[in-house]
Design a protein around this motif. Structure first.
Motif, mmCIF file in Angstrom:
data_model
loop_
_atom_site.group_PDB
_atom_site.id
_atom_site.type_symbol
_atom_site.label_atom_id
_atom_site.label_comp_id
_atom_site.label_asym_id
_atom_site.label_seq_id
_atom_site.Cartn_x
_atom_site.Cartn_y
_atom_site.Cartn_z
ATOM 1 N N HIS A 6 0.997 -0.986 -0.002
ATOM 2 C CA HIS A 6 -0.121 -0.071 -0.204
ATOM 3 C C HIS A 6 0.832 1.213 -0.013
ATOM 4 N N LEU A 7 1.915 1.029 0.576
ATOM 5 C CA LEU A 7 2.806 2.203 0.640
ATOM 6 C C LEU A 7 3.497 2.632 -0.838
ATOM 7 N N ASP A 8 3.753 1.522 -1.486
ATOM 8 C CA ASP A 8 4.063 1.828 -2.895
ATOM 9 C C ASP A 8 3.265 2.358 -3.597
ATOM 10 N N ARG A 9 1.843 2.202 -3.492
ATOM 11 C CA ARG A 9 0.820 2.584 -4.343
ATOM 12 C C ARG A 9 0.766 4.426 -4.064
ATOM 13 N N LEU A 10 1.116 4.697 -2.979
ATOM 14 C CA LEU A 10 1.075 6.057 -2.247
ATOM 15 C C LEU A 10 2.189 6.857 -2.946
ATOM 16 N N LYS A 11 3.305 6.436 -3.499
ATOM 17 C CA LYS A 11 4.612 7.049 -4.086
ATOM 18 C C LYS A 11 4.171 7.340 -5.567
ATOM 19 N N VAL A 12 3.301 8.156 -5.759
ATOM 20 C CA VAL A 12 3.473 8.813 -7.387
ATOM 21 C C VAL A 12 4.255 9.823 -7.345
ATOM 22 N N SER A 76 -13.036 13.735 -0.830
ATOM 23 C CA SER A 76 -11.723 14.228 -0.614
ATOM 24 C C SER A 76 -11.136 13.247 0.424
ATOM 25 N N LEU A 77 -11.714 13.453 1.577
ATOM 26 C CA LEU A 77 -11.247 12.624 2.834
ATOM 27 C C LEU A 77 -9.664 12.878 3.221
ATOM 28 N N VAL A 94 -3.182 14.534 4.605
ATOM 29 C CA VAL A 94 -3.579 13.722 5.498
ATOM 30 C C VAL A 94 -4.625 12.867 5.340
ATOM 31 N N GLY A 95 -4.800 11.659 5.435
ATOM 32 C CA GLY A 95 -6.179 10.847 5.300
ATOM 33 C C GLY A 95 -6.366 9.975 6.674
ATOM 34 N N LYS A 96 -7.546 9.872 6.982
ATOM 35 C CA LYS A 96 -7.879 9.219 8.174
ATOM 36 C C LYS A 96 -8.880 7.996 7.955
ATOM 37 N N SER A 97 -8.615 6.724 8.092
ATOM 38 C CA SER A 97 -9.434 5.712 7.945
ATOM 39 C C SER A 97 -9.905 5.505 9.386
ATOM 40 N N ILE A 98 -10.592 4.098 9.677
ATOM 41 C CA ILE A 98 -11.134 3.837 10.894
ATOM 42 C C ILE A 98 -9.930 3.566 11.844
ATOM 43 N N GLN A 99 -8.895 2.939 11.442
ATOM 44 C CA GLN A 99 -7.490 2.625 12.340
ATOM 45 C C GLN A 99 -6.218 3.161 11.820
ATOM 46 N N ALA A 100 -6.302 4.092 10.955
ATOM 47 C CA ALA A 100 -5.003 4.621 10.392
ATOM 48 C C ALA A 100 -4.993 6.053 9.801
ATOM 49 N N ILE A 101 -3.734 6.590 9.818
ATOM 50 C CA ILE A 101 -3.355 7.692 9.249
ATOM 51 C C ILE A 101 -2.572 7.382 8.146
ATOM 52 N N VAL A 102 -3.029 7.925 6.917
ATOM 53 C CA VAL A 102 -2.409 7.973 5.601
ATOM 54 C C VAL A 102 -1.808 8.999 5.350
ATOM 55 N N SER A 114 -3.473 14.242 -3.104
ATOM 56 C CA SER A 114 -4.710 13.850 -2.512
ATOM 57 C C SER A 114 -5.485 12.697 -3.307
ATOM 58 N N ILE A 115 -5.225 12.292 -4.241
ATOM 59 C CA ILE A 115 -5.889 11.207 -5.209
ATOM 60 C C ILE A 115 -5.237 9.857 -4.411
ATOM 61 N N PRO A 116 -3.879 9.673 -4.337
ATOM 62 C CA PRO A 116 -3.445 8.357 -3.833
ATOM 63 C C PRO A 116 -4.032 8.207 -2.331
ATOM 64 N N VAL A 117 -4.180 9.394 -1.489
ATOM 65 C CA VAL A 117 -4.546 9.208 -0.413
ATOM 66 C C VAL A 117 -5.980 8.964 -0.076
ATOM 67 N N TYR A 118 -6.856 9.596 -0.918
ATOM 68 C CA TYR A 118 -8.096 9.248 -1.213
ATOM 69 C C TYR A 118 -8.458 7.821 -1.362
ATOM 70 N N GLN A 119 -7.662 7.409 -2.386
ATOM 71 C CA GLN A 119 -7.916 5.907 -2.867
ATOM 72 C C GLN A 119 -7.592 4.817 -1.793
ATOM 73 N N LEU A 120 -6.444 5.179 -1.055
ATOM 74 C CA LEU A 120 -6.099 4.191 -0.133
ATOM 75 C C LEU A 120 -6.897 4.293 1.450
#
Length: 129
Positions: A6-12, A76-77, A94-102, A114-120
């Motif tokens: 998932h980290l690799d997918r953030l690295k646009v 956006s998220l 910075v994005g926030k899911s139920i258990q994590a911060i991206v 924001s696009i890769p953050v939103y997707q994850l």
């Protein structure tokens, strides 16, 4: 779950640093430049944005300025920040899911980050993370 994938997918292209952190401040996966982000900093980034407007949060050693909180906007998220001039005026998303911060930092415009953050974040929310 393989957090490195998932980290690799953030690295646009415009992302220089990326990390996935538990809301308790634990590091799930991170590039080298975000290994110094503290648990307290994660808790602040996960919290209410009102205090961040008057006293911007820190990400590791970088002081940030709050630009906009779109974490409740389902399109956006993301929480949008910018580092100080001393740190290169980098965009921070910075994005926030139920258990994590991206968290991603980069040289591009905020919407590029924001696009890769939103997707994850959308994916993590969908699978209960």
């Amino acid at each position: 779950m393989s957090w490195d994938l998932h980290l690799d997918r953030l690295k646009v292209e415009t992302v220089t640093e990326a990390g996935i952190f538990g809301l308790d401040g634990s590091i799930w996966a991170s590039t080298e430049g975000l290994k110094n982000v503290t648990g307290e900093q994660i808790k602040i980034l996960a919290g209410e944005s009102a205090a961040m407007y008057s006293c911007g949060p820190k990400v590791g050693a970088m002081k940030c300025v709050m630009l906009k909180d779109d974490r409740e906007d389902l399109n956006s998220l993301c929480l949008h920040l910018k580092t100080s001039a001393a740190d290169g005026n980098l965009a921070v998303c910075v994005g926030k899911s139920i258990q994590a911060i991206v968290l991603v930092i980069g040289t591009g415009a905020g919407n590029q980050l924001s696009i890769p953050v939103y997707q994850l974040v959308s994916y993590l929310r969908g699978v209960g993370y």
